[in-house]
Write an enzyme that holds these catalytic residues in place. Structure first.
Site, PDB file in Angstrom:
ATOM      1  N   LYS A 108       0.885  -1.280  -0.339  1.00 54.31           N
ATOM      2  CA  LYS A 108       0.058   0.215   0.029  1.00 54.31           C
ATOM      3  C   LYS A 108       1.171   1.592   0.067  1.00 54.31           C
ATOM      4  CE  LYS A 108      -4.170   0.542   0.060  1.00 54.31           C
ATOM      5  NZ  LYS A 108      -5.228  -0.073  -0.385  1.00 54.31           N
TER       6      LYS A 108
HETATM    7  P1  NAD Z   1     -13.104   7.837  -2.555  1.00 53.72           P
HETATM    8  O1  NAD Z   1     -11.682   9.047  -2.305  1.00 53.72           O
HETATM    9  O2  NAD Z   1     -13.287   7.593  -4.284  1.00 53.72           O
HETATM   10  O3  NAD Z   1     -13.920   8.043  -2.424  1.00 53.72           O
HETATM   11  C1  NAD Z   1     -14.019   7.783  -0.867  1.00 53.72           C
HETATM   12  C2  NAD Z   1     -15.339   8.672  -0.155  1.00 53.72           C
HETATM   13  O4  NAD Z   1     -15.535   8.550   1.254  1.00 53.72           O
HETATM   14  C3  NAD Z   1     -15.309  10.363  -0.714  1.00 53.72           C
HETATM   15  O5  NAD Z   1     -16.592  10.258  -1.126  1.00 53.72           O
HETATM   16  C4  NAD Z   1     -15.306  11.466   0.379  1.00 53.72           C
HETATM   17  O6  NAD Z   1     -15.977  12.419   0.952  1.00 53.72           O
HETATM   18  C5  NAD Z   1     -15.960  10.118   1.976  1.00 53.72           C
HETATM   19  N1  NAD Z   1     -15.027  10.614   3.062  1.00 53.72           N
HETATM   20  C6  NAD Z   1     -14.168  10.513   3.266  1.00 53.72           C
HETATM   21  N2  NAD Z   1     -14.076  10.937   4.318  1.00 53.72           N
HETATM   22  C7  NAD Z   1     -14.960  10.119   5.294  1.00 53.72           C
HETATM   23  C8  NAD Z   1     -15.664  11.032   6.474  1.00 53.72           C
HETATM   24  N3  NAD Z   1     -14.667  11.282   7.574  1.00 53.72           N
HETATM   25  N4  NAD Z   1     -16.617  10.543   6.793  1.00 53.72           N
HETATM   26  C9  NAD Z   1     -17.076   9.926   5.730  1.00 53.72           C
HETATM   27  N5  NAD Z   1     -17.275   9.804   3.875  1.00 53.72           N
HETATM   28  C10 NAD Z   1     -15.256  10.120   3.795  1.00 53.72           C
HETATM   29  O7  NAD Z   1     -12.360   6.473  -2.348  1.00 53.72           O
HETATM   30  P2  NAD Z   1     -12.814   5.400  -2.750  1.00 53.72           P
HETATM   31  O8  NAD Z   1     -10.988   4.972  -3.803  1.00 53.72           O
HETATM   32  O9  NAD Z   1     -14.092   5.010  -2.975  1.00 53.72           O
HETATM   33  O10 NAD Z   1     -12.500   3.857  -1.521  1.00 53.72           O
HETATM   34  C11 NAD Z   1     -13.022   3.942  -0.605  1.00 53.72           C
HETATM   35  C12 NAD Z   1     -12.819   3.222   0.517  1.00 53.72           C
HETATM   36  O11 NAD Z   1     -13.079   2.040  -0.212  1.00 53.72           O
HETATM   37  C13 NAD Z   1     -11.614   2.797   1.322  1.00 53.72           C
HETATM   38  O12 NAD Z   1     -12.156   2.051   2.482  1.00 53.72           O
HETATM   39  C14 NAD Z   1     -10.928   2.175   0.058  1.00 53.72           C
HETATM   40  O13 NAD Z   1      -9.636   1.739   1.543  1.00 53.72           O
HETATM   41  C15 NAD Z   1     -11.179   1.033   0.010  1.00 53.72           C
HETATM   42  N6  NAD Z   1     -10.904   0.225  -2.008  1.00 53.72           N
HETATM   43  C16 NAD Z   1     -11.110   1.163  -2.356  1.00 53.72           C
HETATM   44  C17 NAD Z   1     -10.864   0.629  -3.608  1.00 53.72           C
HETATM   45  C18 NAD Z   1     -10.764   1.098  -5.288  1.00 53.72           C
HETATM   46  O14 NAD Z   1     -10.547   0.394  -6.258  1.00 53.72           O
HETATM   47  N7  NAD Z   1     -10.928   2.637  -5.180  1.00 53.72           N
HETATM   48  C19 NAD Z   1     -10.567  -0.836  -4.214  1.00 53.72           C
HETATM   49  C20 NAD Z   1     -10.902  -2.090  -2.975  1.00 53.72           C
HETATM   50  C21 NAD Z   1     -11.089  -1.091  -1.249  1.00 53.72           C
END
Ligand code: NAD
Length: 418
Positions: A108
């Site tokens: 990561k």
């Molecule tokens: P992103 O940056 O596209 O979106 C994150 C979202 O979370 C946004 O809407 C943001 O406003 C919100 N957010 C941030 N801080 C917050 C808080 N304190 N309270 C409430 N909402 C909050 O991120 P993403 O890529 O969608 O990732 C989201 C989660 O999914 C993370 O935990 C990430 O590790 C996990 N994840 C992502 C992927 C991927 O392919 N992008 C794959 C596996 C897991």
């Protein structure tokens, strides 16, 4: 030695590991090797801001274990990023890849910054300097970053370009989650959300949740949350609650997801959306719904609110949304948990397909990608269920037993160098 990593998330990851080690009778020597990441790099990233001042950001890349192949894992831009958080996420990537059967160790990356307050120009400079600083670790044969919170396909394109410029030729396989034009895979953008929906369908079969129109509450409406929302609407399910960092919205009749997305692309966030009543992030988690999908930050479901959740299925889009202490409460209440390392694994699975396509310079159709990812996810889901029945454990324990067990067995077979 672990002081370097000390943080609530790393402590939680180690607590999970030690709990599983006891359950599967893991020998002490292997546990010792799995507790501490194999490599961690801390870099400083000086960036000249648009106002002419220079600011130095802290960046990290952690490779948890390299036993199963090159390492793979996302890159996070968020103000909470620390070495401990990145190390925990790297460890979870190891278990996730092993659970799905991908030939990777976990990694990561992260930069402590607030991307929502930075200009495109500043983000580009930050990304290019960070890439240069971690050049010694990344590459298609060694460690392959992908998008995570706060990063997207544009950031991946900058990493790919910076890496390629320094090597002197185009190397698409150094990152995944790129635009299709640059060697990205069909279906990657929606892969994490698509995988979550597919696993909700699998969970429905086992939980007997027969009603056609499910209701969903989604925390976080970025890449993962919004793709869950979009696909849920295509299936005519009702997304009744959504939130982001600025707060949330509730509408018992179903939120107009297209209107919400249009509002977000115009204003940059959910705030001010008129298609429902305002709710807080805490209220969202306690919304009565069929499926709760936390898709933002870690450790939001705790021993304090676990007894207040009113969902039937908890599909963990985010990494680490449920604390160690909350798990037994969810189990006691009969909530069917699709644990993070399974629920959100559609993302890394299609990333793996993207990497394979890049290495072969031969690209698959969208139908093929979707067919193959569904097959792998269903296989892993059924393996997890088989362990829950056989060992009488919950879904998370089963998933971790498989993931950790496989990495441990690979270590056993390879032995300890030198
Ligand atoms: P992103 O940056 O596209 O979106 C994150 C979202 O979370 C946004 O809407 C943001 O406003 C919100 N957010 C941030 N801080 C917050 C808080 N304190 N309270 C409430 N909402 C909050 O991120 P993403 O890529 O969608 O990732 C989201 C989660 O999914 C993370 O935990 C990430 O590790 C996990 N994840 C992502 C992927 C991927 O392919 N992008 C794959 C596996 C897991």
């Amino acid at each position: 030695m672990e002081m370097e990593y000390k943080s609530p998330m790393f402590d939680m990851a180690v607590q999970q590991l030690e709990n599983i080690a006891e359950k599967i009778g893991l020998e002490h020597g292997i546990l010792e090797r799995l507790r501490i990441p194999r490599r961690s790099l801390i870099v400083s990233i000086p960036v000249r801001l648009d106002n002419g001042e220079t600011k130095t950001f802290l960046g990290y890349r952690v490779q948890h274990e390299l036993t199963m192949g090159p390492t793979k894992g996302g890159l996070r831009y968020h103000p909470d990023v620390t070495l401990g958080e990145v190390a925990a996420l790297a460890m979870w990537m190891s278990w996730k890849c092993a659970l799905i059967g991908l030939p990777y160790g976990g990694a990561k990356g992260g930069v402590n910054c607030d991307p929502t307050k930075m200009s495109l120009n500043e983000l580009e400079h930050l990304t290019r300097r960070y890439t240069t600083e971690i050049m010694m670790l990344i590459g298609p044969e060694t460690d392959i970053p992908a998008p995570d919170m706060g990063t997207d396909e544009r950031v991946m394109a900058w990493i790919m370009d910076t890496y390629s410029m320094q090597k002197g030729y185009t190397i698409p396989g150094v990152v995944t989650g790129k635009a299709i034009l640059l060697g990205g895979s069909a279906a990657r953008k929606m892969a994490t959300g698509g995988g979550i929906i597919h696993l909700i369908e699998e969970a429905r079969k086992t939980t007997g949740l027969k009603k056609e129109k499910l209701t969903l509450a989604i925390q976080g409406f970025g890449n993962v949350g919004s793709s869950v929302g979009i696909i849920a609407r295509r299936k005519k399910w009702d997304v009744i609650a959504v939130s982001d960092v600025s707060g949330g919205v509730y509408n018992s009749k179903g939120i107009d997801v297209d209107a919400l997305l249009a509002h977000m692309s115009k204003t940059g966030g959910l705030k001010g959306f008129k298609g429902g009543d305002s709710i807080t992030n805490e209220e969202l988690l306690e919304t009565k719904c069929d499926v709760l999908v936390p898709s933002a930050i870690a450790r939001v479901i705790t021993e304090k609110n676990a007894s207040k959740l009113k969902c039937k299925i908890l599909a963990e889009g985010a990494n680490g949304p449920t604390t160690f202490e909350a798990d037994p409460i969810l189990q006691e209440r009969g909530i069917f948990v699709i644990p993070d390392i399974l629920a959100n694994s559609g993302g890394v699975t299609v990333s793996y397909f993207e990497w394979v396509q890049d290495l072969q310079s031969f690209f698959w159709s969208q139908d093929r990608v979707i067919h193959e990812v569904k097959e792998l996810l269903s296989k892993s889901f059924n393996e997890v269920l088989a362990i829950t029945k056989d060992k009488k454990v919950n879904n998370r324990t089963a998933a971790l037993m498989i993931g950790i067990g496989r990495v441990a067995e690979a270590k056993r077979q390879r032995g300890l160098y030198p």
